[in-house]
Scaffold this motif. Structure first.
Motif, short mmCIF file in Angstrom:
data_model
loop_
_atom_site.label_atom_id
_atom_site.label_comp_id
_atom_site.label_asym_id
_atom_site.label_seq_id
_atom_site.Cartn_x
_atom_site.Cartn_y
_atom_site.Cartn_z
N ALA A 191 33.27 39.24 48.70
CA ALA A 191 33.93 40.45 48.19
C ALA A 191 35.30 40.11 47.63
N GLU A 192 36.06 39.27 48.33
CA GLU A 192 37.38 38.88 47.84
C GLU A 192 37.27 38.07 46.54
N CYS A 193 36.28 37.20 46.46
CA CYS A 193 36.06 36.45 45.21
C CYS A 193 35.76 37.41 44.06
N ALA A 194 34.89 38.40 44.32
CA ALA A 194 34.51 39.35 43.28
C ALA A 194 35.70 40.16 42.80
N ARG A 195 36.59 40.52 43.72
CA ARG A 195 37.77 41.31 43.35
C ARG A 195 38.70 40.54 42.42
N ARG A 196 38.64 39.21 42.48
CA ARG A 196 39.52 38.39 41.64
C ARG A 196 38.96 38.19 40.23
N SER A 197 37.72 38.57 39.99
CA SER A 197 37.12 38.36 38.67
C SER A 197 37.43 39.52 37.74
N PRO A 198 37.85 39.23 36.50
CA PRO A 198 38.10 40.32 35.54
C PRO A 198 36.87 41.16 35.26
N LEU A 199 35.68 40.61 35.48
CA LEU A 199 34.45 41.36 35.19
C LEU A 199 34.30 42.59 36.09
N PHE A 200 34.84 42.53 37.30
CA PHE A 200 34.67 43.63 38.24
C PHE A 200 35.98 44.36 38.52
N LYS A 201 36.95 44.18 37.64
CA LYS A 201 38.25 44.82 37.82
C LYS A 201 38.09 46.34 37.83
N GLY A 202 38.61 46.96 38.86
CA GLY A 202 38.57 48.42 38.94
C GLY A 202 37.30 49.00 39.50
N LEU A 203 36.29 48.17 39.75
CA LEU A 203 35.03 48.68 40.29
C LEU A 203 35.10 48.80 41.81
N PRO A 204 34.41 49.79 42.38
CA PRO A 204 34.34 49.87 43.85
C PRO A 204 33.56 48.69 44.41
N ILE A 205 34.09 48.03 45.42
CA ILE A 205 33.44 46.89 46.05
C ILE A 205 33.36 47.14 47.55
N GLU A 206 32.13 47.27 48.06
CA GLU A 206 31.90 47.54 49.47
C GLU A 206 31.34 46.29 50.16
N VAL A 207 31.53 46.20 51.46
CA VAL A 207 30.97 45.10 52.25
C VAL A 207 29.92 45.66 53.20
#
Length: 415
Positions: free
Chosen positions: A192-208
């Motif tokens: 999840a932390e890796c995904a949050r650092r990618s510009p592709l998923f910027k601003g998207l909700p990310i749940e664990v």
């Protein structure tokens, strides 16, 4: 609610099994879930795959054709890299089935073209089973963080060009996935932390949300009976290890296990699942029992029940299904302190976390458990307790139900 789950396989590999288990958990909870796959290996009527020989052949051709753009990179390193550039069958199936929500899982091997997502016009949830959804093509980056800046100069491709295949793929994703009605789910906090650092998923909700498991099927079993069924010795401690193609996949770290077992002080033997005995078996310094691929869950649970400890020497890992299975079967676990392993192993409670990349540390942790009967029994109890609290399929289904409801509230209306 009618979710449509998309997965390249239904039962082949850890990501596929996680999707398949969730699919059946949803159906058991009264949700009209459907699972669409490129290659169906089960006889489950609730799973839809290719229905003609031509459709099956097309899937095989897409899987093999996905590597064609890699041909110019003659010196590329070993590692899985997906381009997802070929036309797929997903769009047509989505239009015909008309789901309320689309739930993507592992969709590589030519199953899904990158540009297809922008044409589905449905709320989407994507469970990350590796890093591919937010990189330029690699499934595990090996510590590379270029995906945070659009990829290029890809170390996996041994590329020295900024505009290489990884940058091209990244830009395709960037163009096609902009403003998608997408919610991201990661089984581990690390991914999840890796995904949050990618510009592709910027601003998207990310749940664990962790991978779920059937706690009645994966349950503590009588060790003596399990060993008798699997023809394993009953007078020695057994260490379980394995993964699909474990001995040939460097990321799985079998070379670390090799070195760790050769320095082990305890008398024990190794059991390997997910890989048959190679033509020239490596000398681990201990007797080895190869059980091969165990695709059915009863056989898997017997393998866990027969052993005293589960060891994962992976160098990169999301949320290991095998560790979830082992914990559920009350088997203490040892792994390196990497990726999602700290989500699974409470250090000193359900197992031990070793120093990353250090076979000596791995051997030390294995010895601690094997030599101390009292510690091992406490860890067995704690492992099962953790599985019951966190990984039960009913709990995971409930968490996904909330994610589906929120996605529909934000991006669409349920029927």
């Amino acid at each position: 609610m009618k979710p449509l789950l998309l997965s390249t396989f239904d039962t082949h590999g850890g990501a596929a099994r996680a999707a398949y288990r969730l699919h059946h958990g949803l159906r058991k909870a009264g949700v009209d879930s459907r699972l669409f796959v490129q290659e169906k290996r089960s006889d489950d009527w609730t799973v839809k795959g290719p229905e003609t020989k031509w459709a099956y052949l097309q899937g095989k051709l897409r899987a093999h054709g996905d590597v064609l753009p890699l041909i110019p990179y003659k010196n590329r390193r070993k590692g899985f890299f997906s381009t997802a550039f070929l036309p797929d069958a997903v769009g047509n199936y989505v239009r015909c089935s008309d789901p309320d929500i689309i739930h993507l899982h592992w969709v590589s091997y030519g199953f899904l073209k990158i540009e297809t997502l922008s044409r589905l016009e449905k709320p989407m949830v994507w469970t990350l089973h590796d890093m591919w959804p937010f990189t330029g093509g690699c499934h595990y980056s090996g510590g590379c963080r270029r995906y945070e800046d659009g990829c290029g100069n890809c170390p996996l491709l041994c590329s020295e060009k900024q505009w290489d295949l990884s940058r091209w793929n990244f830009r395709r994703k960037e163009r096609s996935w902009k403003d998608l009605p997408l919610t991201i789910v990661s089984p581990s906090n690390w991914l999840a932390e890796c995904a949050r650092r990618s510009p592709l998923f910027k601003g998207l909700p990310i749940e664990v949300i962790p991978n779920g498991i059937d706690l009645e099927r994966f349950t503590p079993r009588d060790k003596r009976i399990c060993r008798e069924i699997l023809c394993l010795p009953d007078d020695v401690q057994l260490i379980l290890a394995g993964a699909m193609d474990a001995s040939s996949d460097e990321r799985k770290g079998f070379h670390h296990l090799f070195n760790a077992l050769r320095s082990l002080k305890s008398k024990a033997e190794l059991v390997v699942i997910g890989s048959g005995e190679p033509p020239i078996p490596p000398d681990f310094g201990v007797p080895v029992h190869y059980l091969g691929m165990l695709d059915d869950e009863i056989s898997l649970s017997l393998a866990y029940g027969a052993t005293d400890i589960f060891v994962s020497p992976s160098q990169e890992e999301n949320l290991s299904n095998m560790l979830v299975e082992a914990l559920s079967c009350a088997v203490p676990c040892v792994s390196f302190r990497i990726g999602g392993m700290p989500d699974l192993i409470d250090d000193g409670v359900t197992g031990f976390l070793a120093t990353p990349g250090d076979p000596g540390s791995l051997a030390e942790k294995i010895d601690l458990i094997l030599k101390d009967d009292y510690l091992r029994q406490n860890m067995k109890h704690a492992a099962r307790q953790k599985a019951e609290c966190e990984f039960g399929l009913a709990r995971v289904v409930g968490l996904y139900g909330k994610v589906y409801a929120e996605a529909l509230r934000c991006y669409g209306t349920p029927r």
